[in-house]
Design a protein around this motif. Structure first.
Motif, PDB file in Angstrom:
ATOM      1  N   VAL A 125      -1.860   8.440  -2.804  1.00  0.00           N
ATOM      2  CA  VAL A 125      -3.087   7.650  -2.717  1.00  0.00           C
ATOM      3  C   VAL A 125      -3.095   6.671  -3.887  1.00  0.00           C
ATOM      4  N   ASN A 126      -3.166   5.390  -3.586  1.00  0.00           N
ATOM      5  CA  ASN A 126      -3.259   4.379  -4.636  1.00  0.00           C
ATOM      6  C   ASN A 126      -4.674   4.358  -5.193  1.00  0.00           C
ATOM      7  N   VAL A 127      -4.826   4.821  -6.427  1.00  0.00           N
ATOM      8  CA  VAL A 127      -6.151   4.852  -7.063  1.00  0.00           C
ATOM      9  C   VAL A 127      -6.270   3.578  -7.894  1.00  0.00           C
ATOM     10  N   LEU A 141      -2.534  -2.265  -3.398  1.00  0.00           N
ATOM     11  CA  LEU A 141      -3.827  -2.139  -2.737  1.00  0.00           C
ATOM     12  C   LEU A 141      -4.128  -0.672  -2.408  1.00  0.00           C
ATOM     13  N   PRO A 142      -5.415  -0.289  -2.416  1.00  0.00           N
ATOM     14  CA  PRO A 142      -5.805   1.098  -2.126  1.00  0.00           C
ATOM     15  C   PRO A 142      -5.898   1.341  -0.624  1.00  0.00           C
ATOM     16  N   GLY A 143      -4.767   1.382   0.040  1.00  0.00           N
ATOM     17  CA  GLY A 143      -4.763   1.487   1.493  1.00  0.00           C
ATOM     18  C   GLY A 143      -5.476   2.710   2.018  1.00  0.00           C
ATOM     19  N   VAL A 144      -5.172   3.891   1.465  1.00  0.00           N
ATOM     20  CA  VAL A 144      -5.796   5.120   1.961  1.00  0.00           C
ATOM     21  C   VAL A 144      -7.298   5.106   1.703  1.00  0.00           C
ATOM     22  N   ARG A 171     -14.106   6.762   7.362  1.00  0.00           N
ATOM     23  CA  ARG A 171     -14.685   5.985   8.456  1.00  0.00           C
ATOM     24  C   ARG A 171     -15.188   4.625   7.997  1.00  0.00           C
ATOM     25  N   ALA A 172     -15.689   4.552   6.788  1.00  0.00           N
ATOM     26  CA  ALA A 172     -16.247   3.271   6.337  1.00  0.00           C
ATOM     27  C   ALA A 172     -15.609   2.792   5.040  1.00  0.00           C
ATOM     28  N   GLY A 173     -14.548   3.455   4.611  1.00  0.00           N
ATOM     29  CA  GLY A 173     -13.905   3.049   3.371  1.00  0.00           C
ATOM     30  C   GLY A 173     -14.553   3.698   2.157  1.00  0.00           C
ATOM     31  N   PHE A 174     -13.787   3.859   1.103  1.00  0.00           N
ATOM     32  CA  PHE A 174     -14.291   4.442  -0.134  1.00  0.00           C
ATOM     33  C   PHE A 174     -15.295   3.483  -0.782  1.00  0.00           C
ATOM     34  N   ASP A 200       0.857  -1.182   0.000  1.00  0.00           N
ATOM     35  CA  ASP A 200       0.000   0.000   0.000  1.00  0.00           C
ATOM     36  C   ASP A 200       0.896   1.235   0.000  1.00  0.00           C
ATOM     37  N   GLU A 201       0.323   2.386   0.342  1.00  0.00           N
ATOM     38  CA  GLU A 201       1.053   3.644   0.214  1.00  0.00           C
ATOM     39  C   GLU A 201       2.267   3.755   1.132  1.00  0.00           C
ATOM     40  N   ASP A 202       2.350   2.905   2.142  1.00  0.00           N
ATOM     41  CA  ASP A 202       3.493   2.954   3.057  1.00  0.00           C
ATOM     42  C   ASP A 202       4.743   2.284   2.494  1.00  0.00           C
ATOM     43  N   ALA A 203       4.609   1.564   1.386  1.00  0.00           N
ATOM     44  CA  ALA A 203       5.751   0.841   0.817  1.00  0.00           C
ATOM     45  C   ALA A 203       6.735   1.812   0.161  1.00  0.00           C
ATOM     46  N   PRO A 204       8.039   1.509   0.256  1.00  0.00           N
ATOM     47  CA  PRO A 204       9.037   2.377  -0.369  1.00  0.00           C
ATOM     48  C   PRO A 204       9.044   2.224  -1.878  1.00  0.00           C
TER      49      PRO A 204
END
Length: 305
Positions: free
Chosen positions: A221-223, A273-276, A285-288, A127-131
């Protein structure tokens, strides 16, 4: 909002403009050629030429500019264009925004980026935390995202849209595959084990509009859709929906002959994956709310809607 957009004439840009206009936003398009329609402003990112007054009248800037990575066979010249068409446009916009007085500065920059940031992830989910990964596209994306820094340091909310593979019959991943599949000569690429980070077009548009409105979201943001699939699964589902066989795999060597340097990227596995967008709690709060979280529904929409 008053929105300034670069890359408005591309595969994604034309669809996003239609969506934003339908939502009541006022869009000004940046074009490199002489202007020919109302709502256009000429600029030259190659020489960093952009009228600051045009930027100052905008509430938000959206930058989708960039030469298509799969449009031509890669050589040194086209590699340079892939990089400059992204970095120069982003740098010109970000520096112009940063130099404006605070009261005139747009509050938001949505800047295109790509899942190429992660390089080859194999079977590992990221997800977005990956380098950042390794390879040509990963290097381009690092420079591309880095070019937004002047705007970010000036206090602009910068969202880096790490887009995957939007599905639509008129472009992107899907368009070049439709004819061979309809002729019954489509098939997996290489061994077909590489992961594809696809997203339904309507979900890509929804996500961009959502991120435009969400003042509490910034950064990468992973779209992408929540359920990436392997290339062989994508191939099987596309063939099923087109009622055609998919028994003609394209060997890696044939891809290298046809595509040159891009063949390596076409065979890269990106299990992104779309982590954000899906993370519970803040900021969602409930996910996109993905309209097409699974491939069958997304492909049906891409082919028929």
């Amino acid at each position: 909002m008053r929105i300034l957009m670069a890359g408005a004439s591309g595969f994604l840009g034309t669809r996003l403009i239609a969506r934003l206009a339908a939502d009541g936003h006022e869009i000004t398009r940046l074009v490199r050629r002489p202007t020919s329609h109302p709502g256009e402003v000429q600029w030259d990112p190659g020489t960093a030429r952009l009228d600051p007054a045009v930027v100052a009248t905008s509430d938000a800037v959206i930058n989708l500019a960039g030469a298509g990575v799969g449009d031509k066979r890669w050589n040194d010249e086209y590699r340079a264009l892939i990089r400059s068409s992204r970095v120069d446009t982003t740098s010109t916009l970000a520096i112009t925004m940063a130099r404006l007085p605070t009261e005139d500065r747009p509050k938001t920059l949505l800047n295109a980026s790509a899942v190429g940031w992660y390089g080859n992830t194999g079977d590992r989910s990221v997800d977005e935390d990956a380098p950042a990964g390794e390879g040509f596209l990963a290097d381009v994306v690092r420079a591309w995202e880095g070019a937004t820094r002047p705007a970010e340091e000036a206090g602009v909310r910068v969202v880096r849209l790490r887009t995957g593979l939007p599905l639509h019959r008129d472009g992107g991943l899907l368009k070049p595959q439709l004819l061979p599949f309809r002729l019954g000569i489509g098939g997996k690429l290489g061994n077909g084990r590489q992961w594809l980070p696809w997203i339904a077009m309507v979900d890509w548009l929804d996500a961009v509009v959502h991120l435009l409105d969400r003042e509490d979201v910034a950064g990468p943001v992973n779209v992408v859709g929540p359920n990436p699939v392997r290339n062989k699964e994508f191939t099987r589902e596309l063939a099923r929906q087109l009622h055609r066989p998919a028994i003609m795999p394209i060997p890696a060597l044939a891809l290298k002959i046809a595509l040159g340097g891009f063949a390596h990227e076409a065979l890269t596995s990106a299990r992104v994956l779309p982590g954000v967008l899906t993370r519970a709690g803040r900021p969602y709060r409930a996910g996109f709310p993905f309209r097409h979280p699974d491939l069958p529904g997304a492909l049906h929409a891409a082919l028929h809607e």
